[in-house]
Design a protein around this motif. Structure first.
Motif, mmCIF file in Angstrom:
data_model
loop_
_atom_site.group_PDB
_atom_site.id
_atom_site.type_symbol
_atom_site.label_atom_id
_atom_site.label_comp_id
_atom_site.label_asym_id
_atom_site.label_seq_id
_atom_site.Cartn_x
_atom_site.Cartn_y
_atom_site.Cartn_z
ATOM 1 N N LEU A 1 0.831 -1.209 0.000
ATOM 2 C CA LEU A 1 0.000 0.000 0.000
ATOM 3 C C LEU A 1 0.868 1.263 0.000
ATOM 4 O O LEU A 1 0.536 2.249 -0.666
ATOM 5 C CB LEU A 1 -0.953 0.002 1.201
ATOM 6 N N GLU A 2 1.998 1.240 0.698
ATOM 7 C CA GLU A 2 2.868 2.418 0.748
ATOM 8 C C GLU A 2 3.451 2.723 -0.635
ATOM 9 O O GLU A 2 3.559 3.886 -1.025
ATOM 10 C CB GLU A 2 3.984 2.235 1.779
ATOM 11 N N THR A 3 3.822 1.703 -1.378
ATOM 12 C CA THR A 3 4.339 1.902 -2.733
ATOM 13 C C THR A 3 3.254 2.450 -3.637
ATOM 14 O O THR A 3 3.495 3.367 -4.433
ATOM 15 C CB THR A 3 4.891 0.577 -3.299
ATOM 16 N N LEU A 4 2.057 1.897 -3.514
ATOM 17 C CA LEU A 4 0.923 2.363 -4.303
ATOM 18 C C LEU A 4 0.646 3.840 -4.013
ATOM 19 O O LEU A 4 0.449 4.644 -4.927
ATOM 20 C CB LEU A 4 -0.317 1.508 -3.990
ATOM 21 N N ARG A 5 0.672 4.211 -2.731
ATOM 22 C CA ARG A 5 0.451 5.607 -2.351
ATOM 23 C C ARG A 5 1.567 6.513 -2.868
ATOM 24 O O ARG A 5 1.308 7.609 -3.345
ATOM 25 C CB ARG A 5 0.334 5.723 -0.827
ATOM 26 N N ASP A 6 2.806 6.043 -2.768
ATOM 27 C CA ASP A 6 3.941 6.828 -3.239
ATOM 28 C C ASP A 6 3.836 7.097 -4.741
ATOM 29 O O ASP A 6 4.064 8.213 -5.199
ATOM 30 C CB ASP A 6 5.256 6.110 -2.919
ATOM 31 N N HIS A 7 3.480 6.067 -5.497
ATOM 32 C CA HIS A 7 3.336 6.235 -6.947
ATOM 33 C C HIS A 7 2.199 7.197 -7.277
ATOM 34 O O HIS A 7 2.305 7.973 -8.228
ATOM 35 C CB HIS A 7 3.092 4.882 -7.623
ATOM 36 N N ALA A 8 1.125 7.143 -6.509
ATOM 37 C CA ALA A 8 -0.014 8.020 -6.781
ATOM 38 C C ALA A 8 0.300 9.471 -6.434
ATOM 39 O O ALA A 8 -0.090 10.389 -7.155
ATOM 40 C CB ALA A 8 -1.238 7.549 -5.991
ATOM 41 N N VAL A 9 1.043 9.689 -5.358
ATOM 42 C CA VAL A 9 1.357 11.059 -4.930
ATOM 43 C C VAL A 9 2.476 11.661 -5.766
ATOM 44 O O VAL A 9 2.398 12.809 -6.207
ATOM 45 C CB VAL A 9 1.722 11.085 -3.424
ATOM 46 N N ASN A 10 3.529 10.897 -6.011
ATOM 47 C CA ASN A 10 4.713 11.433 -6.680
ATOM 48 C C ASN A 10 4.778 11.147 -8.175
ATOM 49 O O ASN A 10 5.638 11.670 -8.863
ATOM 50 C CB ASN A 10 5.983 10.887 -6.010
ATOM 51 N N GLY A 11 3.905 10.283 -8.659
ATOM 52 C CA GLY A 11 3.906 9.919 -10.068
ATOM 53 C C GLY A 11 4.792 8.711 -10.310
ATOM 54 O O GLY A 11 5.678 8.396 -9.514
ATOM 55 N N TYR A 12 4.514 7.999 -11.403
ATOM 56 C CA TYR A 12 5.266 6.774 -11.688
ATOM 57 C C TYR A 12 5.103 6.429 -13.162
ATOM 58 O O TYR A 12 4.027 6.597 -13.747
ATOM 59 C CB TYR A 12 4.726 5.631 -10.818
ATOM 60 N N GLN A 13 6.194 5.937 -13.748
ATOM 61 C CA GLN A 13 6.115 5.416 -15.103
ATOM 62 C C GLN A 13 6.737 4.031 -15.093
ATOM 63 O O GLN A 13 7.912 3.865 -14.773
ATOM 64 C CB GLN A 13 6.848 6.310 -16.097
ATOM 65 N N GLY A 14 5.927 3.047 -15.420
ATOM 66 C CA GLY A 14 6.394 1.664 -15.432
ATOM 67 C C GLY A 14 6.076 0.986 -16.748
ATOM 68 O O GLY A 14 5.659 1.628 -17.717
ATOM 69 N N ASN A 15 6.233 -0.334 -16.763
ATOM 70 C CA ASN A 15 5.956 -1.117 -17.973
ATOM 71 C C ASN A 15 4.480 -1.081 -18.336
ATOM 72 O O ASN A 15 4.121 -1.134 -19.513
ATOM 73 C CB ASN A 15 6.408 -2.566 -17.775
ATOM 74 N N ALA A 16 3.626 -1.028 -17.332
ATOM 75 C CA ALA A 16 2.187 -1.091 -17.589
ATOM 76 C C ALA A 16 1.599 0.253 -18.001
ATOM 77 O O ALA A 16 0.509 0.305 -18.550
ATOM 78 C CB ALA A 16 1.459 -1.604 -16.344
ATOM 79 N N GLY A 17 2.284 1.355 -17.711
ATOM 80 C CA GLY A 17 1.721 2.654 -18.073
ATOM 81 C C GLY A 17 2.311 3.800 -17.270
ATOM 82 O O GLY A 17 3.401 3.678 -16.715
ATOM 83 N N TYR A 18 1.560 4.873 -17.210
ATOM 84 C CA TYR A 18 2.040 6.114 -16.611
ATOM 85 C C TYR A 18 1.016 6.622 -15.607
ATOM 86 O O TYR A 18 -0.178 6.653 -15.885
ATOM 87 C CB TYR A 18 2.250 7.147 -17.721
#
Length: 170
Positions: free
Chosen positions: A125-142
């Motif tokens: 959950l912490e990683t999910l929250r971090d990606h949502a707050v700070n943004g993330y670009q991975g293999n599945a999308g942006y």
């Protein structure tokens, strides 16, 4: 009409016009006298009147350029603190998140699709929250930071995540 009638009409007209001009001049003289007397009395003698005028024409704000000091009036004015309002998860989803998570835009897991959410939840959950707050670009999308709405607080984003997980059966 005869010339004599025309002359008589013109004479009466001139008398009426002269009377109207005389009345206008008399009204102007009386008004000017009253105005001068009233203004001179208030301006010269009445300190309270001076303070009232100064209060009415005092500037509401001031523009301060970088490197300049604010004057005493601007320093005395303190802006009220903004009231923090935490939005519900549904409100944040409808205003920001739904644009991508309703249709799966840019690899976003759809609301209600438990299978699409499982790999993200597996990261924690912490990683999910971090990606949502700070943004993330991975293999599945942006994922843009805060869903592309920088005015959202972290708590608003957390509420939206909780809402989407709950709606997806997680």
């Amino acid at each position: 009409m005869s010339v004599e009638q025309d002359k008589r009409f013109f004479d009466v007209f001139m008398v009426v016009l002269a009377i109207l001009v005389a009345i206008s001049v008399a009204i102007y003289v009386v008004a000017a006298g009253i105005s001068d007397n009233t203004q001179a009395r208030y301006i010269a003698e009445d300190e309270a009147y001076q303070q009232q005028v100064a209060a009415r024409i005092m500037p509401v704000g001031q523009v301060i350029m970088p490197g300049e000091k604010a004057n005493a009036v601007a320093q005395a004015v303190v802006a009220p603190e903004p009231v923090a309002v935490t939005l519900t998860g549904a409100q944040v989803y409808n205003n920001a998140c739904g644009a991508c998570h309703t249709g799966g835009v840019a690899g976003a897991p759809k609301l209600g699709d438990a299978g699409a959410w499982e790999p993200r939840i597996a990261q924690g959950l912490e990683t999910l929250r971090d990606h949502a707050v700070n943004g993330y670009q991975g293999n599945a999308g942006y994922m843009p930071a805060k869903g592309g709405n920088p005015s959202l607080s972290d708590d608003d984003v957390y509420n939206a995540i909780d809402y989407m997980l709950e709606e997806s059966g997680q």
